[in-house]
Motif scaffolding. Structure first.
Motif, PDB file in Angstrom:
ATOM      1  N   TYR A 151       3.684   8.052 -12.204  1.00  0.00           N
ATOM      2  CA  TYR A 151       4.508   7.088 -11.476  1.00  0.00           C
ATOM      3  C   TYR A 151       5.881   7.662 -11.155  1.00  0.00           C
ATOM      4  O   TYR A 151       6.456   7.359 -10.098  1.00  0.00           O
ATOM      5  N   GLN A 152       6.419   8.485 -12.041  1.00  0.00           N
ATOM      6  CA  GLN A 152       7.677   9.155 -11.734  1.00  0.00           C
ATOM      7  C   GLN A 152       7.537  10.045 -10.506  1.00  0.00           C
ATOM      8  O   GLN A 152       8.469  10.169  -9.707  1.00  0.00           O
ATOM      9  N   ALA A 153       6.354  10.641 -10.334  1.00  0.00           N
ATOM     10  CA  ALA A 153       6.120  11.522  -9.189  1.00  0.00           C
ATOM     11  C   ALA A 153       6.201  10.768  -7.869  1.00  0.00           C
ATOM     12  O   ALA A 153       6.543  11.350  -6.831  1.00  0.00           O
ATOM     13  N   LEU A 154       5.899   9.475  -7.861  1.00  0.00           N
ATOM     14  CA  LEU A 154       6.007   8.691  -6.634  1.00  0.00           C
ATOM     15  C   LEU A 154       7.421   8.755  -6.077  1.00  0.00           C
ATOM     16  O   LEU A 154       7.621   8.866  -4.859  1.00  0.00           O
ATOM     17  N   PHE A 155       8.403   8.662  -6.956  1.00  0.00           N
ATOM     18  CA  PHE A 155       9.803   8.697  -6.528  1.00  0.00           C
ATOM     19  C   PHE A 155      10.239  10.123  -6.223  1.00  0.00           C
ATOM     20  O   PHE A 155      10.899  10.379  -5.219  1.00  0.00           O
ATOM     21  N   ARG A 156       9.863  11.048  -7.087  1.00  0.00           N
ATOM     22  CA  ARG A 156      10.271  12.448  -6.906  1.00  0.00           C
ATOM     23  C   ARG A 156       9.730  13.021  -5.605  1.00  0.00           C
ATOM     24  O   ARG A 156      10.403  13.804  -4.929  1.00  0.00           O
ATOM     25  N   GLU A 157       8.518  12.619  -5.232  1.00  0.00           N
ATOM     26  CA  GLU A 157       7.861  13.171  -4.043  1.00  0.00           C
ATOM     27  C   GLU A 157       7.956  12.244  -2.831  1.00  0.00           C
ATOM     28  O   GLU A 157       7.282  12.454  -1.825  1.00  0.00           O
ATOM     29  N   SER A 158       8.828  11.228  -2.913  1.00  0.00           N
ATOM     30  CA  SER A 158       9.062  10.289  -1.802  1.00  0.00           C
ATOM     31  C   SER A 158       7.765   9.649  -1.322  1.00  0.00           C
ATOM     32  O   SER A 158       7.538   9.476  -0.124  1.00  0.00           O
ATOM     33  N   ARG A 159       6.902   9.250  -2.274  1.00  0.00           N
ATOM     34  CA  ARG A 159       5.638   8.603  -1.931  1.00  0.00           C
ATOM     35  C   ARG A 159       5.678   7.106  -2.205  1.00  0.00           C
ATOM     36  O   ARG A 159       4.644   6.446  -2.326  1.00  0.00           O
ATOM     37  N   ILE A 160       6.883   6.562  -2.264  1.00  0.00           N
ATOM     38  CA  ILE A 160       7.033   5.132  -2.463  1.00  0.00           C
ATOM     39  C   ILE A 160       7.948   4.600  -1.361  1.00  0.00           C
ATOM     40  O   ILE A 160       8.949   5.222  -1.020  1.00  0.00           O
ATOM     41  N   GLU A 161       7.558   3.492  -0.754  1.00  0.00           N
ATOM     42  CA  GLU A 161       8.333   2.903   0.330  1.00  0.00           C
ATOM     43  C   GLU A 161       9.312   1.880  -0.248  1.00  0.00           C
ATOM     44  O   GLU A 161       8.900   0.896  -0.853  1.00  0.00           O
ATOM     45  N   LYS A 162      10.601   2.133  -0.046  1.00  0.00           N
ATOM     46  CA  LYS A 162      11.644   1.255  -0.568  1.00  0.00           C
ATOM     47  C   LYS A 162      12.354   0.581   0.603  1.00  0.00           C
ATOM     48  O   LYS A 162      12.815   1.260   1.511  1.00  0.00           O
ATOM     49  N   THR A 163      12.440  -0.725   0.568  1.00  0.00           N
ATOM     50  CA  THR A 163      13.116  -1.471   1.622  1.00  0.00           C
ATOM     51  C   THR A 163      14.252  -2.291   1.023  1.00  0.00           C
ATOM     52  O   THR A 163      14.029  -3.065   0.086  1.00  0.00           O
ATOM     53  N   TYR A 164      15.433  -2.099   1.563  1.00  0.00           N
ATOM     54  CA  TYR A 164      16.614  -2.842   1.141  1.00  0.00           C
ATOM     55  C   TYR A 164      17.098  -3.714   2.292  1.00  0.00           C
ATOM     56  O   TYR A 164      16.849  -3.423   3.465  1.00  0.00           O
ATOM     57  N   GLU A 165      17.814  -4.767   1.937  1.00  0.00           N
ATOM     58  CA  GLU A 165      18.557  -5.535   2.918  1.00  0.00           C
ATOM     59  C   GLU A 165      20.032  -5.467   2.568  1.00  0.00           C
ATOM     60  O   GLU A 165      20.395  -5.416   1.387  1.00  0.00           O
ATOM     61  N   ALA A 166      20.880  -5.453   3.590  1.00  0.00           N
ATOM     62  CA  ALA A 166      22.319  -5.371   3.366  1.00  0.00           C
ATOM     63  C   ALA A 166      23.049  -6.186   4.420  1.00  0.00           C
ATOM     64  O   ALA A 166      22.601  -6.279   5.572  1.00  0.00           O
ATOM     65  N   LEU A 167      24.167  -6.773   4.038  1.00  0.00           N
ATOM     66  CA  LEU A 167      25.065  -7.424   4.982  1.00  0.00           C
ATOM     67  C   LEU A 167      26.249  -6.499   5.222  1.00  0.00           C
ATOM     68  O   LEU A 167      26.857  -5.994   4.268  1.00  0.00           O
ATOM     69  N   ALA A 168      26.569  -6.278   6.497  1.00  0.00           N
ATOM     70  CA  ALA A 168      27.648  -5.359   6.854  1.00  0.00           C
ATOM     71  C   ALA A 168      28.158  -5.731   8.243  1.00  0.00           C
ATOM     72  O   ALA A 168      27.514  -6.497   8.971  1.00  0.00           O
ATOM     73  N   PRO A 169      29.316  -5.183   8.627  1.00  0.00           N
ATOM     74  CA  PRO A 169      29.868  -5.494   9.951  1.00  0.00           C
ATOM     75  C   PRO A 169      28.931  -5.079  11.080  1.00  0.00           C
ATOM     76  O   PRO A 169      28.103  -4.183  10.920  1.00  0.00           O
ATOM     77  N   PRO A 170      29.073  -5.711  12.250  1.00  0.00           N
ATOM     78  CA  PRO A 170      28.231  -5.364  13.402  1.00  0.00           C
ATOM     79  C   PRO A 170      28.516  -3.952  13.908  1.00  0.00           C
ATOM     80  O   PRO A 170      29.624  -3.431  13.766  1.00  0.00           O
ATOM     81  N   LEU A 171      27.495  -3.366  14.506  1.00  0.00           N
ATOM     82  CA  LEU A 171      27.620  -2.075  15.197  1.00  0.00           C
ATOM     83  C   LEU A 171      27.044  -2.231  16.602  1.00  0.00           C
ATOM     84  O   LEU A 171      25.980  -1.707  16.925  1.00  0.00           O
ATOM     85  N   PRO A 172      27.731  -2.976  17.468  1.00  0.00           N
ATOM     86  CA  PRO A 172      27.164  -3.303  18.782  1.00  0.00           C
ATOM     87  C   PRO A 172      26.985  -2.104  19.705  1.00  0.00           C
ATOM     88  O   PRO A 172      26.189  -2.177  20.649  1.00  0.00           O
ATOM     89  N   ASP A 173      27.698  -1.011  19.446  1.00  0.00           N
ATOM     90  CA  ASP A 173      27.607   0.156  20.316  1.00  0.00           C
ATOM     91  C   ASP A 173      26.586   1.187  19.828  1.00  0.00           C
ATOM     92  O   ASP A 173      26.482   2.277  20.401  1.00  0.00           O
ATOM     93  N   VAL A 174      25.867   0.846  18.786  1.00  0.00           N
ATOM     94  CA  VAL A 174      24.887   1.771  18.204  1.00  0.00           C
ATOM     95  C   VAL A 174      23.486   1.308  18.560  1.00  0.00           C
ATOM     96  O   VAL A 174      23.185   0.107  18.539  1.00  0.00           O
ATOM     97  N   THR A 175      22.615   2.243  18.905  1.00  0.00           N
ATOM     98  CA  THR A 175      21.220   1.930  19.221  1.00  0.00           C
ATOM     99  C   THR A 175      20.370   1.974  17.959  1.00  0.00           C
ATOM    100  O   THR A 175      20.403   2.950  17.207  1.00  0.00           O
ATOM    101  N   PHE A 176      19.613   0.906  17.734  1.00  0.00           N
ATOM    102  CA  PHE A 176      18.737   0.798  16.574  1.00  0.00           C
ATOM    103  C   PHE A 176      17.292   0.695  17.022  1.00  0.00           C
ATOM    104  O   PHE A 176      17.023   0.224  18.119  1.00  0.00           O
ATOM    105  N   PRO A 177      16.336   1.107  16.160  1.00  0.00           N
ATOM    106  CA  PRO A 177      16.546   1.708  14.828  1.00  0.00           C
ATOM    107  C   PRO A 177      17.091   3.124  14.933  1.00  0.00           C
ATOM    108  O   PRO A 177      16.982   3.767  15.980  1.00  0.00           O
TER     109      PRO A 177
END
Length: 288
Positions: A151-177
């Motif tokens: 299970y440690q190898a999942l993180f070490r080898e980037s084989r786990i999908e992690k999704t975060y949510e965050a509140l932050a100021p707008p970036l209206p001039d930036v193209t997403f994703p």
């Protein structure tokens, strides 16, 4: 382990001391001798076999000593974690803002790990990754040593999908994703990180979930796991995470205004049987 806290370990270094007590006093000058005497008297300093030492226990070069850290007036954290999943191999917990994952600094008993050990009675619990004290959300624990490495190898080898949510100021001039790649190294003071020139060692995928007038809700998916990566990347984009006391500028921390970052989901193919597993935090950030 006592009260859900594992003993810290020290291998006695070379020195002129006659007793273990004298060696401990010299090695930890910030801890008064009276405190060591009190810990020894209460059986909270052990030899390699787990037997409590005495005040007169002789010093021996290289001897392993176990001791239980204690913090005077440790802050009590009222926020409560939720246990989302328990099986023979994994425990998944939903951590509130302000609760450390494991003992550190001023926190020994008021940590997620300590609480889970006390609740589940499993002294083999080990966090497979860490999130900051100020970050809320999912933390995955190994429940037994036999399968910990896979299970440690999942993180070490980037084989786990992690999704975060965050509140932050707008970036209206930036193209997403967008994808933010950069080289992150230790900065100043020692606990902060910074972006520097050089080969990237960090990668974060950034998208927008919701747009408000004063702040946006962002989805952050880190591919790598550098310390403070999401906080550094968002600050570098010009949208520091709301209530971040360290980025882009150092400010006083306030538990009354927690960092608006949530470890929302974890997904992976189980290395033991190949089945798809996904866990999601029940917590939400405020509306934008």
């Amino acid at each position: 382990m006592r009260d859900g806290v594992a003993a810290s370990r020290l291998q006695l270094p070379p020195g002129p001391w006659a007793t273990v007590l004298q060696a401990l006093v010299a090695h930890f000058p910030q801890v008064p001798e009276a405190m060591w005497r009190d810990r020894i008297a209460r059986g909270r300093v052990l030899d390699a076999g787990g037997v409590a030492i005495a005040l007169e226990t002789p010093y021996r070069l290289g001897a392993e000593i176990g001791y239980y850290r204690e913090v005077v007036d440790e802050p009590v954290i009222a926020a409560v974690e939720r246990i989302l999943h328990v099986d023979a191999h994994l425990v998944v917990a939903d951590k509130p803002h302000g609760l450390p994952v494991a003992p550190t600094g001023a926190f020994v008993t008021q940590t997620l790990l300590t609480r889970l050990v006390a609740t589940l009675g499993n002294h083999d619990l080990v966090p497979l990754h860490r999130i900051d004290r100020g970050t809320a959300g999912l933390v995955l624990f190994s429940a037994q040593p036999a399968t910990r490495a896979v299970y440690q190898a999942l993180f070490r080898e980037s084989r786990i999908e992690k999704t975060y949510e965050a509140l932050a100021p707008p970036l209206p001039d930036v193209t997403f994703p967008l994808v933010r790649r950069s080289r992150i190294e230790r900065g100043e003071p020692f606990f902060r990180m910074r972006e520097v020139e050089g080969t990237p060692n960090s990668e974060t995928h950034v998208d927008v979930l919701e747009r408000g007038a004063q702040r946006w809700r962002y989805a952050l998916s880190p591919v790598s796991g550098r310390k403070h990566q999401l906080r550094v990347h968002m600050a570098a984009l010009g949208a520091p995470i709301l209530h971040d006391p360290w980025y882009p500028a150092l400010q006083a921390r306030s538990d009354e205004a927690p960092l608006q970052l949530l470890a929302k989901a974890l997904a992976f193919d189980d290395p033991l049987d190949g089945r798809r597993r996904r866990f999601e935090s029940a917590q939400t950030l405020p509306e934008v």
